[in-house]
Every structure is written in structure tokens, then in C-alpha cells.
Design a protein around this motif. Structure first.
Motif, short mmCIF file in Angstrom:
data_model
loop_
_atom_site.label_atom_id
_atom_site.label_comp_id
_atom_site.label_asym_id
_atom_site.label_seq_id
_atom_site.Cartn_x
_atom_site.Cartn_y
_atom_site.Cartn_z
N GLU A 119 0.78 -1.22 0.04
CA GLU A 119 -0.22 -0.04 -0.01
C GLU A 119 0.80 1.16 0.04
O GLU A 119 1.73 1.46 0.88
CB GLU A 119 -0.81 -0.16 1.24
N ILE A 120 0.73 2.07 -0.99
CA ILE A 120 1.31 3.27 -1.12
C ILE A 120 0.39 4.26 -0.79
O ILE A 120 -0.37 4.68 -1.28
CB ILE A 120 2.06 3.46 -2.55
N CYS A 121 1.04 5.39 0.16
CA CYS A 121 0.18 6.47 0.38
C CYS A 121 0.96 7.70 0.00
O CYS A 121 1.97 7.93 0.01
CB CYS A 121 0.24 6.64 1.98
N MET A 122 0.19 8.64 -0.72
CA MET A 122 0.54 9.71 -1.13
C MET A 122 -0.36 10.90 -0.58
O MET A 122 -1.22 10.95 -0.32
CB MET A 122 0.15 10.09 -2.65
N MET A 123 0.69 11.60 0.18
CA MET A 123 -0.07 12.84 0.97
C MET A 123 -0.10 13.97 0.40
O MET A 123 0.82 14.31 -0.25
CB MET A 123 1.00 12.75 2.33
N ARG A 124 -1.03 14.58 0.56
CA ARG A 124 -1.31 15.92 -0.16
C ARG A 124 -2.00 16.92 0.85
O ARG A 124 -3.05 16.34 1.55
CB ARG A 124 -1.77 15.97 -1.49
N LEU A 131 -6.15 19.74 6.63
CA LEU A 131 -5.58 18.61 7.17
C LEU A 131 -4.69 17.90 5.91
O LEU A 131 -4.89 18.29 4.81
CB LEU A 131 -6.68 17.61 7.60
N MET A 132 -4.03 16.75 6.14
CA MET A 132 -3.04 16.24 5.01
C MET A 132 -3.87 14.99 4.76
O MET A 132 -4.51 14.08 5.87
CB MET A 132 -1.74 15.84 5.71
N ALA A 133 -4.34 14.67 3.62
CA ALA A 133 -4.88 13.40 3.19
C ALA A 133 -4.03 12.46 2.73
O ALA A 133 -2.84 12.80 1.91
CB ALA A 133 -6.05 13.90 2.04
N CYS A 134 -4.11 11.35 2.94
CA CYS A 134 -3.34 10.18 2.73
C CYS A 134 -4.18 9.45 1.40
O CYS A 134 -5.30 8.84 1.68
CB CYS A 134 -3.16 9.00 3.64
#
Ligand SMILES: Cc1cc2nc3c(=O)[nH]c(=O)nc-3n(C[C@H](O)[C@H](O)[C@H](O)COP(=O)(O)OP(=O)(O)OC[C@H]3O[C@@H](n4cnc5c(N)ncnc54)[C@H](O)[C@@H]3O)c2cc1C
Length: 317
Positions: A119-124, A131-134
Motif C-alpha cells: 500500500e502506497i500512501c501519497m500525502m497532499r 489537514l493532510m490526506a493520504c
């Protein structure tokens, strides 16, 4: 073998090449290639396994659909697992066209990545940066993202000891007429300094207001540059090119002098791997003060004047 591809924006090769770090941190053992378009002789040190250099006509460089088509062909051949594109103006235009062609998801403006098993999480940032979304990629296609310039810097361990030249593969493209696109005029860009290059930033915010030009003197004495919060950009006092923050630039100076800046979440998102922060604020409870190495409670311009005089005096000794 896992493969990653980094798109190099020809106008910002050095910073685009730093995106190698994104692929390396997700897949430490991956082969990482780079792709670049246009005429030119770029010195790309041997960080990449292969550099795919597409020699294309100048007017094609503005046709992102054609550029996307060439990368789609490359993808068919190489089957990259991950495609990383800098969130520059060019990258932001090209990435959606490519994601459509590859029928994969695209996450824009990524500032952090992590991986747990597969599982790859890209944070933006989301909800106006509150807030930061994964975000994860559920499609079968490659993991695709645009990454904020300055958000990643190549880690020492990922810099090869011997910087051999990468294997450069030249793709000579047919002379193609780009439909609907005509080059009307060319203008040389003037030389401009970029706050992302500065080692020292003297930054002004709402507490400085119209007095912002007085910061130049201190920036010069510290061999640095001036930058600002969005408050001053919105007020028409400073240009957007020197705005630090979520909707501005991400900077990594050794010293950040924050003058009359509150330290909103959106502003602080623009500070990545900053050495020391000196916060000058009439309110010592402003959030930026809790992150600063030195806090000065008082008027920003009074501080600028006193420090400038002190530096001049020291230099004269
Ligand atoms: C989607 C979105 C994106 C955004 N992106 C950005 C961004 O990229 N960058 C950014 O900066 N903001 C951004 N913002 C705006 C952000 O939320 C804040 O409004 C902004 O950062 C406030 O700027 P400031 O701290 O300079 O001003 P203020 O909030 O007005 O704070 C002024 C500070 O100066 C102090 N002060 C007052 N007088 C003096 C004085 N004489 N001397 C010393 N200190 C004094 C005050 O105590 C206060 O702490 C964004 C907002 C949104 C919604």
C-alpha cells in the motif's frame, strides 16, 4: 524488477531530478529512468539508470497531449510501476493527459509519500490545507503523482558515489504538426532569482505590511533574499513568486527570519527542512514562535533596523 520513471521539466532539471528521492523511498531497489523532451544538452549526472531524451520540434513542447502520447509509448515498452512528475506549470498540464491515456489515478501536489507492504500512501494537503490526506491508488495502472517542487531533496544515501553519466537513449521524433498549436512569439525569460535557492530568507507578513521594502536591507546584509506570507501577496505588496506556503513555494533555507508572520498551517507547509527560524512578533503566543529557535517579542521593523545596524557595525570592525 520494479521500475520508476521521473519526468524532467526542461526548465527546472535540477529540481525535477530530486524527485528520484520519491521513487527511491518507495522502492529502494527499483530501476529509475528519466524522460525529457526538447533540444538541448543537459548534464544529468548518473542518478538514473536510463535517460530517455525525446528530440522534438519546439512547437510540440507546448502540446502536452503529444508529449503524453510519447510517454504512453514508453510505458508500453517499459511497464513502469510508478511515474513521478514535478508539479511545475508544464508538469501540471501534462500529467492529467497522461493519466487519462494510461487509465490510472493521478494524485496532484504530493508533499510526502510512504509505503506499508504493497500500500502506497501519497500525502497532499486537503480542505484548504487544514489537514493532510493520504491517498492510495486503487487502479491497475502505474502509481502516478505530481510532486510539489522543493518537497523532496535527494538523501545522501541515494546519491551514487561515482556520478557516471546515465545511459542516454535518444528518441528522434517525426516532424509532427501539432494541431491547433502555433508558436506566435518567443520571449527570453529575464534572469530571476528564486527564493528556493536562498540559504537565508528574510520573510515578512501582516505585521510588516507596507513597510516590507525595508526588509531588503537586512536580506542583503545576510546575503539572503526576501520572501513573504500570502497576506502581503493578496494585499498587492509582494509578488506571488516570493510567497512561501501551500499555494506558494516550498523553501529550505538554513535561516528563516519570520517578521510579523503568524505561522498559519498553510504558511508553515512551505517550510521544509529549514535550519533555524527566528520569529519576531508582537504576540509571543503566535504559532510560529513555538517552532522558532529564537523568539523576539516586539516590532518587526524595529528589529530589522537594530539588527542591520549591529551587522554593519560588526563588519566595520
Ligand atoms: C487555500 C489556502 C492557501 C493558503 N496558502 C498560503 C500560503 O501559501 N502562504 C501563506 O503565507 N498563507 C497562505 N494562506 C493564508 C493563511 O491562512 C494566512 O491567512 C496567512 O498566512 C496569514 O499571513 P500572516 O501570518 O503574514 O498575517 P497575519 O495572520 O495577519 O499575522 C500577522 C502576525 O504579525 C504579528 N504582528 C502584528 N504587528 C506586528 C509588528 N508590528 N511586528 C511584529 N509582529 C507583528 C501578529 O501578532 C501576527 O502574528 C492560505 C490560505 C488558504 C485558505
Amino acid at each position: 524488477m520494479t521500475r520508476g520513471l521521473v519526468y524532467l521539466d526542461r526548465k527546472d532539471i535540477r529540481r525535477s531530478a530530486q524527485l528520484l528521492e520519491v521513487v527511491r523511498s518507495l522502492y529502494p531497489e527499483a530501476f529509475v529512468d528519466a524522460v525529457i523532451f526538447g533540444e538541448g544538452n543537459w548534464e544529468i549526472e548518473g542518478f538514473f539508470d536510463e535517460v530517455h531524451h525525446f528530440l522534438v520540434e519546439e512547437d510540440l513542447l507546448y502540446d502536452v497531449r503529444r508529449i503524453a502520447k510519447h510517454i504512453q509509448d514508453l510505458q508500453e515498452e517499459k511497464q513502469y510501476d510508478c511515474i513521478v512528475i514535478p508539479a511545475t506549470r508544464e508538469g501540471r498540464m501534462m500529467a492529467p493527459a497522461l493519466a487519462m491515456k494510461l487509465q490510472t489515478g493521478l494524485v496532484a501536489d504530493v508533499v510526502e509519500v510512504s509505503r506499508e507492504n504493497e500500500e502506497i500512501c501519497m500525502m497532499r494537503p486537503a480542505f484548504d490545507g487544514k489537514l493532510m490526506a493520504c491517498i492510495t491508488n486503487q487502479s491497475k495502472g502505474p502509481v502516478m503523482m505530481t510532486v510539489r517542487p522543493g518537497a523532496f531533496r535527494m538523501a545522501e544515501k541515494h546519491i551514487p558515489e561515482r556520478k557516471e553519466s546515465a545511459k542516454v537513449i535518444i528518441h528522434r521524433c517525426e516532424k509532427e504538426a501539432a494541431p491547433g498549436i502555433r508558436l506566435l512569439e518567443k520571449q527570453e525569460a529575464g534572469e530571476s532569482k528564486d527564493i528556493r535557492e536562498a540559504r537565508v530568507l528574510v520573510s515578512g507578513g501582516g505585521g510588516v505590511g507596507e513597510r516590507f521594502p525595508q526588509l531588503e536591507k537586512l536580506a542583503d546584509l545576510l546575503h539572503g533574499m526576501v520572501s513573504s506570507s500570502r497576506r502581503l501577496v493578496d494585499a498587492g505588496i509582494t509578488p506571488r513568486s516570493i510567497q512561501v506556503g501551500q499555494s506558494g513555494k516550498i523553501v529550505s533555507p538554513r535561516l528563516y527570519v519570520a517578521l510579523g508572520i503568524y505561522g498559519s498551517l498553510q504558511h508553515m507547509e512551505g517550510l521544509s527542512k529549514v535550519g533555524d527560524i527566528i520569529a519576531v512578533n508582537t504576540n509571543k503566543n503566535a504559532p510560529i514562535c513555538s517552532l522558532a529557535s529564537v523568539v523576539v517579542e516586539g516590532d518587526a521593523i524595529e528589529f530589522v533596523d537594530k539588527l542591520s545596524k549591529k551587522i554593519i557595525k560588526e563588519k566595520e570592525k
